[in-house]
Design a protein around this motif. Structure first.
Motif, PDB file in Angstrom:
ATOM      1  N   MET A   1      -3.211  -1.233   2.757  1.00 19.93           N
ATOM      2  CA  MET A   1      -1.881  -1.452   3.293  1.00 19.93           C
ATOM      3  C   MET A   1      -1.831  -2.791   4.018  1.00 19.93           C
ATOM      4  O   MET A   1      -2.749  -3.127   4.741  1.00 19.93           O
ATOM      5  N   PRO A   2      -0.739  -3.513   3.858  1.00 21.31           N
ATOM      6  CA  PRO A   2      -0.619  -4.791   4.560  1.00 21.31           C
ATOM      7  C   PRO A   2      -0.306  -4.594   6.044  1.00 21.31           C
ATOM      8  O   PRO A   2       0.218  -3.567   6.455  1.00 21.31           O
ATOM      9  N   VAL A   3      -0.653  -5.600   6.828  1.00 21.16           N
ATOM     10  CA  VAL A   3      -0.347  -5.610   8.259  1.00 21.16           C
ATOM     11  C   VAL A   3       0.815  -6.565   8.480  1.00 21.16           C
ATOM     12  O   VAL A   3       0.756  -7.731   8.081  1.00 21.16           O
ATOM     13  N   TYR A   4       1.878  -6.063   9.091  1.00 23.33           N
ATOM     14  CA  TYR A   4       3.050  -6.882   9.393  1.00 23.33           C
ATOM     15  C   TYR A   4       3.095  -7.150  10.890  1.00 23.33           C
ATOM     16  O   TYR A   4       2.683  -6.308  11.694  1.00 23.33           O
ATOM     17  N   ARG A  18       0.547  -1.623  10.562  1.00 27.10           N
ATOM     18  CA  ARG A  18       0.075  -1.413   9.186  1.00 27.10           C
ATOM     19  C   ARG A  18       1.109  -0.546   8.492  1.00 27.10           C
ATOM     20  O   ARG A  18       1.336   0.593   8.895  1.00 27.10           O
ATOM     21  N   GLN A  19       1.752  -1.114   7.465  1.00 24.66           N
ATOM     22  CA  GLN A  19       2.817  -0.411   6.763  1.00 24.66           C
ATOM     23  C   GLN A  19       2.663  -0.604   5.266  1.00 24.66           C
ATOM     24  O   GLN A  19       2.141  -1.618   4.821  1.00 24.66           O
ATOM     25  N   ALA A  42       0.169 -15.972   7.728  1.00 25.42           N
ATOM     26  CA  ALA A  42      -0.697 -16.304   6.600  1.00 25.42           C
ATOM     27  C   ALA A  42      -1.502 -15.080   6.175  1.00 25.42           C
ATOM     28  O   ALA A  42      -1.891 -14.267   7.011  1.00 25.42           O
ATOM     29  N   PRO A  43      -1.761 -14.934   4.887  1.00 18.11           N
ATOM     30  CA  PRO A  43      -2.588 -13.816   4.440  1.00 18.11           C
ATOM     31  C   PRO A  43      -4.033 -14.021   4.856  1.00 18.11           C
ATOM     32  O   PRO A  43      -4.465 -15.143   5.149  1.00 18.11           O
ATOM     33  N   ASN A  44      -4.781 -12.957   4.879  1.00 13.69           N
ATOM     34  CA  ASN A  44      -6.183 -13.010   5.255  1.00 13.69           C
ATOM     35  C   ASN A  44      -7.007 -13.414   4.033  1.00 13.69           C
ATOM     36  O   ASN A  44      -7.444 -12.576   3.261  1.00 13.69           O
ATOM     37  N   LEU A  45      -7.191 -14.696   3.849  1.00 14.01           N
ATOM     38  CA  LEU A  45      -8.004 -15.213   2.747  1.00 14.01           C
ATOM     39  C   LEU A  45      -9.308 -15.746   3.318  1.00 14.01           C
ATOM     40  O   LEU A  45      -9.305 -16.585   4.205  1.00 14.01           O
ATOM     41  N   ASN A  46     -10.388 -15.278   2.809  1.00 15.76           N
ATOM     42  CA  ASN A  46     -11.694 -15.678   3.321  1.00 15.76           C
ATOM     43  C   ASN A  46     -12.357 -16.603   2.308  1.00 15.76           C
ATOM     44  O   ASN A  46     -13.186 -16.197   1.515  1.00 15.76           O
TER      45      ASN A  46
END
Length: 93
Positions: A1-4, A18-19, A42-46
């Protein structure tokens, strides 16, 4: 689930929720009941194999600069994690 993330300007608070993508957005602040605005983050890109986005953000800073930057950010906004609401009771059939 994404975090907003939702920002409440009067409370100077950012709520992380988290929704699911089809869940209704957070409409009111849990503490002041005022309206909240969703923040585009920004998205969590590692990309560089850091253990966290925070580590990547501070990778080129000295320890002193890192602490100074964090203290300044913490004076402006506080972040609160909101757990997902309970949809049903586990004892209900």
């Amino acid at each position: 689930m994404p975090v907003y993330e939702y920002e409440c300007t009067p409370c100077v608070t950012i709520y992380e929720v988290r929704q699911g993508m089809k869940d209704p957005p957070l409409a009111t602040c849990p503490s002041c009941r005022g309206p909240v605005a969703r923040i585009i983050s920004a998205p969590n890109l590692n990309r560089y194999n850091f253990s966290s986005p925070t580590e990547a953000k501070y990778a080129k800073l000295s320890t002193r600069d890192e602490l100074t930057k964090e203290r300044a950010l913490q004076k402006e906004f506080k972040k609160i994690w909101l757990p997902p609401p309970v949809v049903h009771s586990p004892w209900d059939d």
